[in-house]
Enzyme design. Structure first.
Site, PDB file in Angstrom:
ATOM      1  N   GLU A 265       0.844  -1.148   0.012  1.00  0.00           N
ATOM      2  CA  GLU A 265      -0.048  -0.074   0.071  1.00  0.00           C
ATOM      3  C   GLU A 265       0.876   1.042   0.047  1.00  0.00           C
ATOM      4  O   GLU A 265       1.705   1.325   1.066  1.00  0.00           O
ATOM      5  CB  GLU A 265      -0.896  -0.066   1.129  1.00  0.00           C
ATOM      6  CG  GLU A 265      -2.029   0.920   1.354  1.00  0.00           C
ATOM      7  CD  GLU A 265      -1.839   1.832   2.530  1.00  0.00           C
ATOM      8  OE1 GLU A 265      -2.201   1.493   3.674  1.00  0.00           O
ATOM      9  OE2 GLU A 265      -1.412   3.069   2.153  1.00  0.00           O
ATOM     10  N   CYS A 302      -1.981   8.298   4.745  1.00  0.00           N
ATOM     11  CA  CYS A 302      -1.943   7.747   3.436  1.00  0.00           C
ATOM     12  C   CYS A 302      -3.313   8.187   2.743  1.00  0.00           C
ATOM     13  O   CYS A 302      -3.327   8.373   1.501  1.00  0.00           O
ATOM     14  CB  CYS A 302      -2.052   6.354   3.284  1.00  0.00           C
ATOM     15  SG  CYS A 302      -3.051   5.452   4.648  1.00  0.00           S
TER      16      CYS A 302
HETATM   17  P1  NAP Z   1       9.430   3.489   3.193  1.00  0.00           P
HETATM   18  O1  NAP Z   1      10.907   4.450   3.065  1.00  0.00           O
HETATM   19  O2  NAP Z   1       8.908   3.088   2.036  1.00  0.00           O
HETATM   20  O3  NAP Z   1       9.987   2.476   4.254  1.00  0.00           O
HETATM   21  C1  NAP Z   1       8.840   1.395   4.789  1.00  0.00           C
HETATM   22  C2  NAP Z   1       9.677  -0.088   5.291  1.00  0.00           C
HETATM   23  O4  NAP Z   1      10.106  -0.447   4.006  1.00  0.00           O
HETATM   24  C3  NAP Z   1      10.795   0.553   6.191  1.00  0.00           C
HETATM   25  O5  NAP Z   1      10.961  -0.895   7.030  1.00  0.00           O
HETATM   26  C4  NAP Z   1      11.870   0.550   5.305  1.00  0.00           C
HETATM   27  O6  NAP Z   1      13.058   0.165   6.040  1.00  0.00           O
HETATM   28  C5  NAP Z   1      11.594  -0.487   3.969  1.00  0.00           C
HETATM   29  N1  NAP Z   1      12.005  -0.239   2.769  1.00  0.00           N
HETATM   30  C6  NAP Z   1      11.950   0.891   2.043  1.00  0.00           C
HETATM   31  N2  NAP Z   1      12.654   0.786   1.163  1.00  0.00           N
HETATM   32  C7  NAP Z   1      13.239  -0.362   0.935  1.00  0.00           C
HETATM   33  C8  NAP Z   1      13.983  -1.168  -0.109  1.00  0.00           C
HETATM   34  N3  NAP Z   1      14.198  -0.652  -1.252  1.00  0.00           N
HETATM   35  N4  NAP Z   1      14.506  -2.300   0.214  1.00  0.00           N
HETATM   36  C9  NAP Z   1      14.026  -3.051   1.270  1.00  0.00           C
HETATM   37  N5  NAP Z   1      13.320  -2.484   2.562  1.00  0.00           N
HETATM   38  C10 NAP Z   1      12.707  -1.160   2.036  1.00  0.00           C
HETATM   39  O7  NAP Z   1       8.466   4.379   4.148  1.00  0.00           O
HETATM   40  P2  NAP Z   1       8.550   5.323   5.338  1.00  0.00           P
HETATM   41  O8  NAP Z   1       9.854   5.387   5.754  1.00  0.00           O
HETATM   42  O9  NAP Z   1       7.499   4.913   6.282  1.00  0.00           O
HETATM   43  O10 NAP Z   1       8.065   6.652   4.614  1.00  0.00           O
HETATM   44  C11 NAP Z   1       8.756   7.238   3.798  1.00  0.00           C
HETATM   45  C12 NAP Z   1       7.653   7.595   2.661  1.00  0.00           C
HETATM   46  O11 NAP Z   1       6.622   6.696   2.564  1.00  0.00           O
HETATM   47  C13 NAP Z   1       6.904   8.811   3.065  1.00  0.00           C
HETATM   48  O12 NAP Z   1       7.732  10.022   2.942  1.00  0.00           O
HETATM   49  C14 NAP Z   1       5.718   8.699   2.317  1.00  0.00           C
HETATM   50  O13 NAP Z   1       5.952   8.993   1.145  1.00  0.00           O
HETATM   51  C15 NAP Z   1       5.584   7.071   2.324  1.00  0.00           C
HETATM   52  N6  NAP Z   1       4.453   6.469   3.354  1.00  0.00           N
HETATM   53  C16 NAP Z   1       3.355   6.308   2.768  1.00  0.00           C
HETATM   54  C17 NAP Z   1       2.410   5.587   3.856  1.00  0.00           C
HETATM   55  C18 NAP Z   1       1.166   5.029   3.138  1.00  0.00           C
HETATM   56  O14 NAP Z   1       0.397   4.779   4.070  1.00  0.00           O
HETATM   57  N7  NAP Z   1       1.120   4.723   1.924  1.00  0.00           N
HETATM   58  C19 NAP Z   1       2.720   5.474   4.888  1.00  0.00           C
HETATM   59  C20 NAP Z   1       3.903   6.067   5.283  1.00  0.00           C
HETATM   60  C21 NAP Z   1       4.884   6.621   4.469  1.00  0.00           C
HETATM   61  P3  NAP Z   1      13.756   1.091   6.951  1.00  0.00           P
HETATM   62  O15 NAP Z   1      13.142   1.113   8.116  1.00  0.00           O
HETATM   63  O16 NAP Z   1      15.202   0.676   7.104  1.00  0.00           O
HETATM   64  O17 NAP Z   1      13.687   2.400   6.255  1.00  0.00           O
END
Ligand code: NAP
Length: 531
Positions: A265, A302
């Site tokens: 998501e 989100c």
């Molecule tokens: P994220 O960077 O996508 O990270 C989510 C999880 O996935 C974390 O555990 C992260 O590890 C891991 N991850 C991310 N990229 C990866 C990859 N290439 N390979 C392996 N694991 C990976 O999201 P976030 O840190 O929660 O927030 C960053 C951005 O996500 C926000 O700026 C926003 O745009 C979006 N977001 C969207 C929602 C939604 O509900 N759709 C919710 C929150 C955030 P780490 O813990 O090591 O970073």
């Protein structure tokens, strides 16, 4: 309860040796104890092997046993609510009341999914009994239902440290469906993750369930998560986060020798269309409602309304002036992490440089002492500029929305047509004009998993009917499943049909006696009875 910084591998802890990292308090700008240790390759292998060994036992647990386990987790969370809230407040800067409410929601969700597991009708059990005398060919006995996939890996979200993290919707629905779970802890709230993980393990022991039912792995980088997704014994993945992260993991899963589903998501701009009749009837209420929906949780939802579509007219200009004044008076607040805040600042700076885009009245200045603090930043543009610049359709995660001015309702329809996939789409219409909005509502239903009439997209009710999903890029599976609500269970199962099986070889759910009293489709008619 205090975290000690080690990954939870079945009933044991990780061995030292992995890269270390600290949690961070985004409100105070300081690191937090203890030191967390990334899981090593050996830890990961053990967690997956334990989960794979537990999977056949889990597949045979009755719905009542799964329900008992989920209820025990819910009870444990509620009993330790004060400790959980204290740690989560430090790690997320979210207010106490919100975190308490989120624990209640998480416990409610666990119980709802447990009841669903026990009721069993979600299994979609179907029976066609044999007709050996049928001509020209005998009809075989066919009985089918949904069976658990096996070990599920969950990437919790940063913005819901309870409801969509370690014991959140993905984990609860996977357990309810009969799958062991391995969680890759989100680095934004590792201490909260560990405390919740320990409460899940208490429930595993108290319910006499096998080691390997649950593991929690920490990682200072991305390698543990990627290795989990690629591990041959992992059968499905749940993810909530960025489009970039979700897409990277979906691509990794698709490139495996045995591809597996990733239910990611991801991004959504949640368009809100406001018609002249709605403004004529309730402009002030719309200002308050939209302001609250767009700024709650520092815009880190989100379902945050990121695109507001209006037809230019004096009443609409007044509406935006009043909303702009409210936004300008909104104090800055700490975002969840420095990285999320840096992304937000980068996103608004890039948007401000786009030709034809203007900022709304100056926002309150961010607190320059902290790398985590942000105030609302809104922009406006014309429908023409919007449709000619694809960058404007991207989500800025945080308190920023884009107002799109249309000349007339035809231009509004064109904006709706050009939308990509979203979790929600909202229409505000006046009493006299609502009946004529069929064309717009049909377009919105093609673009979003939830279409809202005269409401706001934030504030998601977890229920049997809710859909939290949408076409790509809102989700990786095109909106064919939901990550919230009881239908979330069906992500972790596959269909199996048993042909010509004897009564004692069949799973209880498909036996003639129907020992669990399930609702089943028997020879074309729904019944709770025996055959
Ligand atoms: P994220 O960077 O996508 O990270 C989510 C999880 O996935 C974390 O555990 C992260 O590890 C891991 N991850 C991310 N990229 C990866 C990859 N290439 N390979 C392996 N694991 C990976 O999201 P976030 O840190 O929660 O927030 C960053 C951005 O996500 C926000 O700026 C926003 O745009 C979006 N977001 C969207 C929602 C939604 O509900 N759709 C919710 C929150 C955030 P780490 O813990 O090591 O970073």
């Amino acid at each position: 309860m205090k975290p000690d910084g080690s990954s939870l591998i079945g009933f044991g802890s990780s061995a030292p040796g992995g890269a270390e990292f600290l949690a961070f308090d985004p409100a105070r700008g300081i690191s937090l104890e203890p030191t967390f240790c990334s899981a090593t390759g050996r830890d990961l292998e053990r967690a997956v092997q334990l989960a794979a060994a537990a999977a056949p036992l889990w597949a045979k647990l009755s719905g009542a046993q799964r329900n008992k386990f989920l209820r025990t987790i819910a009870d444990n969370l509620e009993k330790k609510s004060a400790d959980l809230v204290a740690r989560a407040q430090q790690e997320t800067a979210l207010p106490e009341a919100r975190l308490k409410g989120e624990i209640a929601r998480t416990a409610g969700q666990l119980r709802l999914y447990g009841e669903t597991a026990e009721r069993g009708d979600w299994l979609d059990a179907r029976i066609e009994t044999a007709q050996p005398e049928r001509q020209p060919l005998p009809k075989p006995d066919h009985r089918s239902l949904l069976r658990p996939l096996g070990p599920v890996v969950v990437f919790g979200s940063s913005n819901f440290p309870f409801a969509y993290s370690v014991a959140g919707g993905d984990t609860a629905s996977a357990f309810a469906a009969g799958c062991p779970v391995i969680v890759k802890a989100h680095s934004a709230h590792p201490g909260t993750s560990e405390l919740v993980g320990r409460l899940i393990l208490h429930a595993v022991r108290d319910c006499g369930l096998p080691e390997g039912t649950f593991s929690l792995l920490f990682d200072a980088g991305l390698t543990v998560g990627q290795a989990l997704v690629q591990h041959p014994l992992v059968k499905a993945v749940g993810f909530t986060g960025s489009l970039r992260g979700g897409r990277a993991l979906t691509d990794l899963a698709a490139a495996r020798p045995e591809p597996i589903p990733v239910y990611a998501e991801m991004g959504s701009i949640n368009p809100v269309f406001i018609l002249p009749g709605a403004l004529a009837e309730r402009s002030a209420a719309l200002v308050d409602g939209l302001h609250a929906s767009a700024t709650v949780g520092v815009g880190q939802f989100c379902t945050n309304p990121g695109l507001i579509v209006l037809v230019r007219a004096p009443a609409a200009e007044d509406f935006l002036k009043n909303l702009g004044a409210k936004l300008a008076a909104t104090p800055p607040a700490a975002m969840l992490t420095a990285a999320i805040c840096a992304n937000f600042r980068k996103g608004v700076a890039a948007r401000a440089r786009i030709t034809g885009v203007r900022p709304l009245p100056a926002p309150s200045a961010d607190d320059a002492r902290l790398s985590t603090v942000a105030a609302p930043v809104w922009f406006e543009t014309s429908a023409q500029d919007y449709s000619s610049n694809p960058n404007l359709t991207e989500e800025i995660f945080g308190p920023s929305s884009l107002v799109v001015w249309c000349k007339d309702s035809a231009e509004m329809l064109a904006v709706a047509h050009d939308l990509s996939g979203n979790l929600t789409a909202t229409l505000h219409a006046g009493t006299a004009e609502v009946a004529a909005q069929g064309a717009l509502l049909d377009i919105l239903a093609n673009k979003a998993g939830r279409v809202i009439l005269n409401g706001f997209p934030t504030g998601l009710e977890v229920s049997s009917a809710i859909v939290h999903s949408g076409p790509y890029p809102a989700t990786s599976d095109g909106g064919r499943s939901t990550s919230v609500g009881t239908r979330a269970l069906t992500r972790w199962v596959r269909l199996v049909c048993y042909q010509n099986f004897t009564e004692e070889l069949l799973p209880p759910e498909l036996q003639n006696a129907n020992p669990q009293g399930l609702r089943r489709l028997v020879n074309g008619a729904w019944t709770n009875g025996a055959i």
